[in-house]
Design a protein around this motif. Structure first.
Motif, PDB file in Angstrom:
ATOM      1  N   ALA A 132      -1.313  13.102 -12.367  1.00  0.00           N
ATOM      2  CA  ALA A 132      -1.779  12.380 -13.862  1.00  0.00           C
ATOM      3  C   ALA A 132      -1.816  10.865 -13.716  1.00  0.00           C
ATOM      4  O   ALA A 132      -3.007  10.174 -13.415  1.00  0.00           O
ATOM      5  N   LEU A 133      -0.771  10.354 -13.956  1.00  0.00           N
ATOM      6  CA  LEU A 133      -1.137   8.763 -13.480  1.00  0.00           C
ATOM      7  C   LEU A 133      -1.127   8.212 -12.170  1.00  0.00           C
ATOM      8  O   LEU A 133      -1.724   7.513 -11.460  1.00  0.00           O
ATOM      9  N   VAL A 134      -1.063   9.215 -11.109  1.00  0.00           N
ATOM     10  CA  VAL A 134      -0.909   9.205  -9.639  1.00  0.00           C
ATOM     11  C   VAL A 134      -2.839   9.195  -8.887  1.00  0.00           C
ATOM     12  O   VAL A 134      -4.229   7.942  -8.984  1.00  0.00           O
ATOM     13  N   ALA A 135      -3.302   9.622  -9.885  1.00  0.00           N
ATOM     14  CA  ALA A 135      -5.271  10.647  -9.956  1.00  0.00           C
ATOM     15  C   ALA A 135      -6.092   9.055 -10.716  1.00  0.00           C
ATOM     16  O   ALA A 135      -6.551   8.778 -10.269  1.00  0.00           O
ATOM     17  N   ALA A 136      -5.432   9.239 -11.872  1.00  0.00           N
ATOM     18  CA  ALA A 136      -5.967   7.642 -12.765  1.00  0.00           C
ATOM     19  C   ALA A 136      -6.099   6.519 -11.821  1.00  0.00           C
ATOM     20  O   ALA A 136      -6.978   5.410 -11.350  1.00  0.00           O
ATOM     21  N   GLU A 137      -4.919   5.791 -11.422  1.00  0.00           N
ATOM     22  CA  GLU A 137      -4.338   4.464 -10.707  1.00  0.00           C
ATOM     23  C   GLU A 137      -5.379   5.093  -9.026  1.00  0.00           C
ATOM     24  O   GLU A 137      -6.215   4.029  -8.914  1.00  0.00           O
ATOM     25  N   ALA A 138      -5.533   6.190  -8.634  1.00  0.00           N
ATOM     26  CA  ALA A 138      -7.310   6.260  -7.481  1.00  0.00           C
ATOM     27  C   ALA A 138      -7.610   6.340  -8.475  1.00  0.00           C
ATOM     28  O   ALA A 138      -8.862   6.090  -7.402  1.00  0.00           O
ATOM     29  N   SER A 139      -8.390   6.467  -9.317  1.00  0.00           N
ATOM     30  CA  SER A 139      -9.765   6.497  -9.758  1.00  0.00           C
ATOM     31  C   SER A 139     -10.103   5.082 -10.347  1.00  0.00           C
ATOM     32  O   SER A 139     -10.907   5.172 -10.948  1.00  0.00           O
ATOM     33  N   THR A 181       0.759  -1.043  -0.231  1.00  0.00           N
ATOM     34  CA  THR A 181      -0.170   0.033   0.159  1.00  0.00           C
ATOM     35  C   THR A 181       1.364   1.268  -0.095  1.00  0.00           C
ATOM     36  O   THR A 181       2.069   1.355   0.995  1.00  0.00           O
ATOM     37  N   LEU A 182       0.454   2.279  -0.840  1.00  0.00           N
ATOM     38  CA  LEU A 182       1.563   3.419  -1.124  1.00  0.00           C
ATOM     39  C   LEU A 182       0.297   4.746  -0.449  1.00  0.00           C
ATOM     40  O   LEU A 182      -0.323   4.409  -1.218  1.00  0.00           O
ATOM     41  N   SER A 183       1.004   5.588  -0.455  1.00  0.00           N
ATOM     42  CA  SER A 183       0.004   6.968  -0.035  1.00  0.00           C
ATOM     43  C   SER A 183      -0.241   7.780  -1.609  1.00  0.00           C
ATOM     44  O   SER A 183       0.639   7.497  -2.496  1.00  0.00           O
ATOM     45  N   LEU A 184      -0.737   8.189  -1.510  1.00  0.00           N
ATOM     46  CA  LEU A 184      -0.816   9.058  -2.840  1.00  0.00           C
ATOM     47  C   LEU A 184       0.788  10.098  -2.570  1.00  0.00           C
ATOM     48  O   LEU A 184       0.982   9.910  -3.416  1.00  0.00           O
ATOM     49  N   ASP A 185       0.460  10.603  -1.836  1.00  0.00           N
ATOM     50  CA  ASP A 185       1.824  11.314  -2.154  1.00  0.00           C
ATOM     51  C   ASP A 185       2.567  10.401  -1.607  1.00  0.00           C
ATOM     52  O   ASP A 185       3.884  11.565  -2.881  1.00  0.00           O
ATOM     53  N   GLU A 186       2.953   9.387  -1.379  1.00  0.00           N
ATOM     54  CA  GLU A 186       4.321   8.722  -1.926  1.00  0.00           C
ATOM     55  C   GLU A 186       4.625   7.888  -3.212  1.00  0.00           C
ATOM     56  O   GLU A 186       5.339   7.941  -3.473  1.00  0.00           O
ATOM     57  N   ALA A 187       2.997   7.874  -3.317  1.00  0.00           N
ATOM     58  CA  ALA A 187       3.212   7.328  -5.565  1.00  0.00           C
ATOM     59  C   ALA A 187       3.143   8.674  -6.156  1.00  0.00           C
ATOM     60  O   ALA A 187       4.104   8.522  -6.854  1.00  0.00           O
ATOM     61  N   ARG A 188       3.021  10.183  -5.901  1.00  0.00           N
ATOM     62  CA  ARG A 188       3.282  11.037  -6.248  1.00  0.00           C
ATOM     63  C   ARG A 188       4.676  11.142  -6.603  1.00  0.00           C
ATOM     64  O   ARG A 188       5.232  11.212  -7.397  1.00  0.00           O
ATOM     65  N   ARG A 189       5.675  11.401  -5.501  1.00  0.00           N
ATOM     66  CA  ARG A 189       6.667  11.517  -5.170  1.00  0.00           C
ATOM     67  C   ARG A 189       7.590  10.391  -6.157  1.00  0.00           C
ATOM     68  O   ARG A 189       8.844  11.002  -6.668  1.00  0.00           O
ATOM     69  N   LEU A 190       7.407   9.083  -5.464  1.00  0.00           N
ATOM     70  CA  LEU A 190       8.055   8.136  -6.452  1.00  0.00           C
ATOM     71  C   LEU A 190       8.355   8.446  -8.061  1.00  0.00           C
ATOM     72  O   LEU A 190       9.429   8.136  -8.915  1.00  0.00           O
ATOM     73  N   THR A 191       6.532   8.734  -8.534  1.00  0.00           N
ATOM     74  CA  THR A 191       6.680   8.730  -9.781  1.00  0.00           C
ATOM     75  C   THR A 191       7.583  10.060 -10.669  1.00  0.00           C
ATOM     76  O   THR A 191       7.765   9.715 -11.770  1.00  0.00           O
ATOM     77  N   ARG A 237       2.398   2.342 -16.051  1.00  0.00           N
ATOM     78  CA  ARG A 237       3.147   3.020 -17.002  1.00  0.00           C
ATOM     79  C   ARG A 237       4.095   3.331 -16.823  1.00  0.00           C
ATOM     80  O   ARG A 237       4.770   4.139 -17.367  1.00  0.00           O
ATOM     81  N   VAL A 238       4.395   4.049 -15.170  1.00  0.00           N
ATOM     82  CA  VAL A 238       6.541   4.444 -15.493  1.00  0.00           C
ATOM     83  C   VAL A 238       6.778   3.914 -15.746  1.00  0.00           C
ATOM     84  O   VAL A 238       7.592   4.765 -16.275  1.00  0.00           O
ATOM     85  N   PRO A 239       6.988   2.601 -16.007  1.00  0.00           N
ATOM     86  CA  PRO A 239       8.345   2.070 -16.516  1.00  0.00           C
ATOM     87  C   PRO A 239       8.574   2.312 -18.350  1.00  0.00           C
ATOM     88  O   PRO A 239       9.268   2.764 -18.808  1.00  0.00           O
ATOM     89  N   SER A 240       7.015   2.791 -18.654  1.00  0.00           N
ATOM     90  CA  SER A 240       7.356   2.447 -20.192  1.00  0.00           C
ATOM     91  C   SER A 240       7.469   4.273 -20.591  1.00  0.00           C
ATOM     92  O   SER A 240       8.047   4.646 -21.148  1.00  0.00           O
TER      93      SER A 240
END
Lengths: 336, 336
Positions: free
Chosen positions: B36-43, B6-16, B52-55
């Motif tokens: 955008a990617l974290v909003a998509a994941e959260a939705s 589990t990642l918090s939204l902030d952590e996911a954004r920071r990593l991306t 999508r981050v790796p590509s």
């Protein structure tokens, strides 16, 4: 074969015009209606063609559609037009809107035309095609009396709400896309009932929300959306873009287009026109490249080919019309 | 369960953000992509989310997507905007376009924004939703690398070309409609291959044009259009409204969005914004009436509800991310 007769395009127009005039329509309204219905018939869209004359006459006689209405046009915003069809037939409103919208889009890049207090607008793609012939890329959205359930429900709330699109092609007639957001138009179920034939599974749901092949049960229930929840979502989108945007009766309140009973249908349509050369030069070249890419694929068929074949046949051979409908048209033209 | 973290939204954004910056993206580009990617994941749209981050990183490192591109905006016509995404990522282009388009539509009634030299644009509905939150009714059309055959053909010529729509609601979040014009997004077939699972009949056709349930055969063939010829026609309409209108690579020429190979994808997107109150006053009241009519039907579900539930869950509980993806994100964030 002898349950059909052949009418020339001119004769079909003359009969339709006479039927409308006899029902009290203004000559210019009768002319506009006749041109649209005969063009639909000639394009192979019998459900939007001469079969509509009896119900148009019934609407006109009852005052449900005002055959003496003159549409008016206003410009509520720099890139928007609004036509009040004044509870008349839809075609005179589109005759007024289309050239004005093409001209406006040629200045602004994109323009929206909202038609309100409208009626059955016939072949959705025909209005887009007319704009494409004026060099515009076009979209249309129009609502219809409720016949389809929202996703998950079993009672009708949305019409078979069509979407259509057209774009000019560098060589030849415009590309036209035109579809009901239901699996089939409701008229096909009506036709099956008339023939006493079952309908294919997938076309409709009964009042219990379950699939049916009986047209009678289907007509008491709902038409199935194309592609399940996606079609239901598209029908909802069309409802917002027509009735909610332009102002008009929701499908759930709109009266039938098939009889003279009740208040005017009060439907709404929204037409969008884009001047592609103003957006980015080279549109024609890109369309040619797309056409070439598709032509390179064996078996691929572009949408809208059937209408072109039907038109060529109608031009050469006239219209093949059910004998009963021909008799009905002649009676209506004589004012019976 | 322990194959996920589990990642918090902030952590996911920071990593991306860190992964994108390490790949050479400008800080503001990394920020836009991460949001955008974290909003998509959260939705609940994992296919347009962190997966999508790796590509994206591969594209950025190879220069296939220019992480240092700054989009520019011009106004080719009074109601039209054009954004050059400059072969960068799509989100900074949309960040620039959306407020400008909302503002322009508020003066002209309707406005069109064409994005060119663009890339994967993520959740199509998110861009419409952002416009709806600014009071606009919105439509978007975007093309994608060829994966679907034109109707009647067996070779891919069109992408899964999505259509999305949004409208402001008087109470609560916007109504959002969002769909691929294929039966399923291609990503679902990729996911089935990864799992070694068959795909349902109806999703795809093999290279011989015949239905298949084998993901490997499907990926060599084509994705099936939604609703047969209607979906194929809608995909063609989207191609015209995006690549042909705004200027960009046709799907048949666009490079993959999943690797760093080849030239930039050069995709195009077209966004349309309408100020409903300028078209006809009373839009909010009509939307409330439509919502009430639908709410009155037992079982009816409005489109877009899942995204709201997913967002509430993500806000409360964080994002549930495959352990392998989490490890990959951390490695990319560290510049490995």
């Amino acid at each position: 074969m002898n349950d059909h007769v052949t009418l020339s395009l001119d004769e079909a127009r003359r009969l339709t015009e006479a039927a409308m005039t006899a029902a009290g329509a203004l000559p210019e309204v009768a002319r506009s209606v006749a041109a649209a219905l005969v063009a639909a018939e000639a394009s192979g869209h019998a459900g939007h063609g001469l079969s509509r004359v009896p119900s148009y006459v019934a609407q006109c006689r009852a005052g449900k559609a005002d055959g003496r209405a003159r549409p008016t046009l206003e410009q509520p915003a720099p890139a928007a037009l609004r036509v009040d069809a004044a509870h008349g037939f839809a075609y005179p409103a589109f005759d007024l809107l289309i050239p004005a919208l093409a001209e406006l889009a040629g200045r602004t890049g994109i323009a929206l035309g909202a038609v309100r207090r409208s009626n059955h607008f016939g072949v959705a793609g025909a209005h887009c095609e007319a704009l494409a012939e004026l060099g515009r890329v076009a979209l249309i959205f129009g609502n219809a009396p409720a016949a389809m359930a929202p996703w998950g429900g079993a009672r009708p709330a949305l019409g078979t709400n069509p979407i259509a699109f057209a774009a000019p092609m560098p060589d030849g007639p415009p590309l036209v896309v035109d579809m009901a957001t239901s699996t089939v138009p409701r008229g096909k179920i009506l036709a099956a009932r008339e023939l006493g034939a079952p309908i294919p599974e997938g076309w409709a749901l009964g009042p219990d929300g379950r699939p049916t092949t009986d047209p009678e049960t289907a007509l008491k229930g709902t038409v199935a959306p194309m592609a399940g929840p996606k079609g239901a979502a598209l029908a909802l989108m069309v409802e917002v873009l027509s009735a909610c945007l332009g102002g008009g009766a929701l499908g759930v309140h709109a009266s039938s287009l098939f009889d003279g009973e009740g208040p005017p249908p009060d439907l709404a349509q929204t037409l969008i026109a884009i001047d592609p050369e103003l957006i980015a030069p080279g549109f024609a070249e890109r369309m040619a490249a797309l056409a070439a890419a598709l032509a390179g694929i064996e078996g691929a068929r572009l949408p809208g080919q059937r209408r072109l074949q039907a038109r060529a046949r109608a031009q050469a051979e006239g219209l093949r019309v059910p004998r009963k409908l021909n008799e009905r048209l002649r009676a209506l033209a004589a004012g019976d």
